[in-house]
Write a protein that holds these residues in place. Structure first.
Motif, PDB file in Angstrom:
ATOM      1  N   PHE A 217      21.285  51.509  44.101  1.00 39.73           N
ATOM      2  CA  PHE A 217      20.096  52.026  44.786  1.00 39.73           C
ATOM      3  C   PHE A 217      19.005  52.415  43.783  1.00 39.73           C
ATOM      4  N   LEU A 218      19.427  52.836  42.593  1.00 37.40           N
ATOM      5  CA  LEU A 218      18.487  53.283  41.576  1.00 37.40           C
ATOM      6  C   LEU A 218      18.222  52.211  40.523  1.00 37.40           C
ATOM      7  N   SER A 219      18.843  51.044  40.700  1.00 40.12           N
ATOM      8  CA  SER A 219      18.716  49.974  39.714  1.00 40.12           C
ATOM      9  C   SER A 219      17.792  48.868  40.219  1.00 40.12           C
ATOM     10  N   THR A 220      17.177  48.186  39.281  1.00 38.41           N
ATOM     11  CA  THR A 220      16.346  47.039  39.646  1.00 38.41           C
ATOM     12  C   THR A 220      17.101  45.726  39.494  1.00 38.41           C
ATOM     13  N   SER A 221      18.113  45.697  38.620  1.00 36.65           N
ATOM     14  CA  SER A 221      18.863  44.449  38.399  1.00 36.65           C
ATOM     15  C   SER A 221      19.951  44.233  39.449  1.00 36.65           C
ATOM     16  N   LYS A 222      20.663  45.320  39.826  1.00 34.37           N
ATOM     17  CA  LYS A 222      21.729  45.278  40.830  1.00 34.37           C
ATOM     18  C   LYS A 222      22.805  44.250  40.480  1.00 34.37           C
ATOM     19  N   SER A 223      23.065  44.067  39.212  1.00 33.09           N
ATOM     20  CA  SER A 223      24.031  43.058  38.789  1.00 33.09           C
ATOM     21  C   SER A 223      25.409  43.673  38.579  1.00 33.09           C
ATOM     22  N   ILE A 224      26.424  42.838  38.711  1.00 27.89           N
ATOM     23  CA  ILE A 224      27.807  43.228  38.457  1.00 27.89           C
ATOM     24  C   ILE A 224      28.482  42.049  37.774  1.00 27.89           C
ATOM     25  N   SER A 225      29.246  42.313  36.726  1.00 31.66           N
ATOM     26  CA  SER A 225      29.862  41.233  35.973  1.00 31.66           C
ATOM     27  C   SER A 225      30.895  40.501  36.815  1.00 31.66           C
ATOM     28  N   PHE A 226      31.214  39.294  36.402  1.00 35.49           N
ATOM     29  CA  PHE A 226      32.191  38.471  37.122  1.00 35.49           C
ATOM     30  C   PHE A 226      33.532  39.198  37.239  1.00 35.49           C
ATOM     31  N   VAL A 227      33.994  39.743  36.109  1.00 34.16           N
ATOM     32  CA  VAL A 227      35.296  40.435  36.108  1.00 34.16           C
ATOM     33  C   VAL A 227      35.248  41.690  36.970  1.00 34.16           C
ATOM     34  N   SER A 228      34.169  42.460  36.839  1.00 28.66           N
ATOM     35  CA  SER A 228      34.042  43.693  37.634  1.00 28.66           C
ATOM     36  C   SER A 228      33.956  43.387  39.123  1.00 28.66           C
ATOM     37  N   CYS A 229      33.302  42.293  39.456  1.00 26.82           N
ATOM     38  CA  CYS A 229      33.170  41.896  40.860  1.00 26.82           C
ATOM     39  C   CYS A 229      34.532  41.619  41.471  1.00 26.82           C
ATOM     40  N   PHE A 230      35.353  40.850  40.769  1.00 24.66           N
ATOM     41  CA  PHE A 230      36.665  40.516  41.313  1.00 24.66           C
ATOM     42  C   PHE A 230      37.630  41.693  41.228  1.00 24.66           C
ATOM     43  N   ALA A 231      37.423  42.584  40.252  1.00 25.46           N
ATOM     44  CA  ALA A 231      38.231  43.806  40.206  1.00 25.46           C
ATOM     45  C   ALA A 231      37.908  44.682  41.415  1.00 25.46           C
ATOM     46  N   GLN A 232      36.611  44.799  41.733  1.00 31.34           N
ATOM     47  CA  GLN A 232      36.204  45.560  42.916  1.00 31.34           C
ATOM     48  C   GLN A 232      36.779  44.928  44.180  1.00 31.34           C
ATOM     49  N   PHE A 233      36.669  43.629  44.292  1.00 29.93           N
ATOM     50  CA  PHE A 233      37.232  42.886  45.424  1.00 29.93           C
ATOM     51  C   PHE A 233      38.718  43.193  45.569  1.00 29.93           C
ATOM     52  N   TYR A 234      39.465  43.123  44.459  1.00 34.19           N
ATOM     53  CA  TYR A 234      40.909  43.323  44.506  1.00 34.19           C
ATOM     54  C   TYR A 234      41.271  44.745  44.930  1.00 34.19           C
ATOM     55  N   PHE A 235      40.679  45.748  44.285  1.00 36.52           N
ATOM     56  CA  PHE A 235      41.054  47.130  44.573  1.00 36.52           C
ATOM     57  C   PHE A 235      40.556  47.576  45.946  1.00 36.52           C
ATOM     58  N   PHE A 236      39.342  47.185  46.321  1.00 35.72           N
ATOM     59  CA  PHE A 236      38.810  47.605  47.618  1.00 35.72           C
ATOM     60  C   PHE A 236      39.656  47.063  48.766  1.00 35.72           C
ATOM     61  N   PHE A 237      39.956  45.771  48.735  1.00 35.26           N
ATOM     62  CA  PHE A 237      40.689  45.181  49.850  1.00 35.26           C
ATOM     63  C   PHE A 237      42.190  45.469  49.786  1.00 35.26           C
ATOM     64  N   SER A 238      42.724  45.674  48.588  1.00 39.50           N
ATOM     65  CA  SER A 238      44.127  46.084  48.475  1.00 39.50           C
ATOM     66  C   SER A 238      44.321  47.474  49.065  1.00 39.50           C
ATOM     67  N   LEU A 239      43.420  48.391  48.711  1.00 43.73           N
ATOM     68  CA  LEU A 239      43.505  49.744  49.252  1.00 43.73           C
ATOM     69  C   LEU A 239      43.218  49.771  50.747  1.00 43.73           C
ATOM     70  N   GLY A 240      42.308  48.914  51.204  1.00 40.26           N
ATOM     71  CA  GLY A 240      42.068  48.808  52.644  1.00 40.26           C
ATOM     72  C   GLY A 240      43.291  48.304  53.377  1.00 40.26           C
ATOM     73  N   CYS A 241      43.978  47.348  52.779  1.00 43.44           N
ATOM     74  CA  CYS A 241      45.233  46.845  53.347  1.00 43.44           C
ATOM     75  C   CYS A 241      46.285  47.951  53.372  1.00 43.44           C
ATOM     76  N   ASP A 242      46.349  48.733  52.282  1.00 48.17           N
ATOM     77  CA  ASP A 242      47.286  49.859  52.231  1.00 48.17           C
ATOM     78  C   ASP A 242      46.994  50.872  53.337  1.00 48.17           C
ATOM     79  N   GLU A 243      45.720  51.091  53.633  1.00 48.25           N
ATOM     80  CA  GLU A 243      45.375  52.018  54.714  1.00 48.25           C
ATOM     81  C   GLU A 243      45.913  51.515  56.051  1.00 48.25           C
ATOM     82  N   GLY A 244      45.814  50.218  56.269  1.00 48.38           N
ATOM     83  CA  GLY A 244      46.362  49.644  57.497  1.00 48.38           C
ATOM     84  C   GLY A 244      47.860  49.865  57.599  1.00 48.38           C
TER      85      GLY A 244
END
Length: 280
Positions: free
Chosen positions: A88-115
């Motif tokens: 929200f405070l950034s102009t680039s709003k970029s995320i590295s390839f590795v960080s993107c897939f790490a976020q994908f993995y942890f967010f959806f893994s934890l969401g699955c765990d919640e289910g």
């Protein structure tokens, strides 16, 4: 894919998370709004975790599961919200390839765990209300400890396959994700080639998970409601329903938002998903 296409994928080193495109003033408003929501989420769930940890009277299966669910929720929102607030405070709003897939993995893994945790909590309430005399013998320390470990680990194991498969797709541009998280469906639309096998595996996995957990919880609470209706005492009915109301509210919020988002896999380039997110 030929050799030149594979070499092209090396240049996609980051993605752009569009988030909520708006004027700078609105970006600041969104930053404040989501900061407050995130803080309240952390405070509420931390209070539950601390209460369960320090109050000996709450060291029962129901509250231990609730405490773990609250801790899981803290981890779940923390995988994406801090990065979203920074964007929200950034102009680039970029995320590295590795960080993107790490976020994908942890967010959806934890969401699955919640289910899975919602299923475990529904099973616990089923035993407590429908099999009250057998409950202490069935829900032993060994069983609920195993269920806690299962609830935390299962999502991380299951989501290894989707993450590995999608990360192996060739990405040669564009790299703009019209979302505030690295959503797998949108990532697949950015791939240079259409991999129908990966899409099928991911959509099948989502369908089985969502429908399976929803039906398990639905059947558990249908049996609980039938058992409560058979109780002769009005006080017993109120007590039984009071232990299930908050859990049912969380189930409805969680299942409803997830089913709206991922009941089907959009495979065209115009696929856009908007995520109803916070569960306080």
């Amino acid at each position: 894919m030929n050799v030149s296409s594979r070499e092209t994928t090396q240049y996609v080193s980051h993605f752009i998370l569009m988030g909520f495109p708006s004027r700078p003033e609105m970006q600041l408003f969104h930053f404040g709004l989501f900061s407050v929501a995130y803080t309240l989420t952390l405070m509420g769930n931390t209070a539950i975790v601390c209460a369960v940890r320090w109050d000996q009277h709450l060291h029962t299966p129901m509250y231990i599961l609730l405490g773990n669910f609250s801790l899981l929720e803290i981890c779940y929102v923390t995988t994406t919200v801090p990065n979203m607030l920074a964007n929200f405070l950034s102009t680039s709003k970029s995320i590295s390839f590795v960080s993107c897939f790490a976020q994908f993995y942890f967010f959806f893994s934890l969401g699955c765990d919640e289910g899975f945790y919602l299923c475990i909590m529904a099973f616990d309430r089923y035993l407590a209300i429908c099999r009250p005399l057998h409950y202490p013998r069935i829900m032993t320390k060994q069983l609920y400890t195993g269920l806690v470990i299962f609830g935390w680990s299962c999502g991380f194991v299951l989501f290894l396959t989707p993450v590995v498969l999608i990360s192996q797709l060739p990405f040669c541009g564009p790299n703009v994700i019209d979302h505030f998280i690295c959503d797998p469906v949108l990532l697949m639309t950015l791939s240079c080639s259409e991999d129908t096998t990966t899409q099928f595996i991911y959509s099948t996995f989502n369908a089985i998970f969502m429908i399976g957990t929803f039906l398990f919880i639905l059947c558990s609470y249908a049996l609980v409601i039938l058992a409560v209706l058979k109780m002769s005492s009005a006080a017993s009915k109120r007590k039984a329903f009071s232990t299930c109301t908050s859990h049912l509210a969380v189930v409805i919020l969680f299942s409803g938002s997830v089913m709206v988002m991922y009941v089907s896999l959009e495979s065209n380039e115009d696929a856009k998903i908007h995520l109803p997110y916070f569960i306080l």
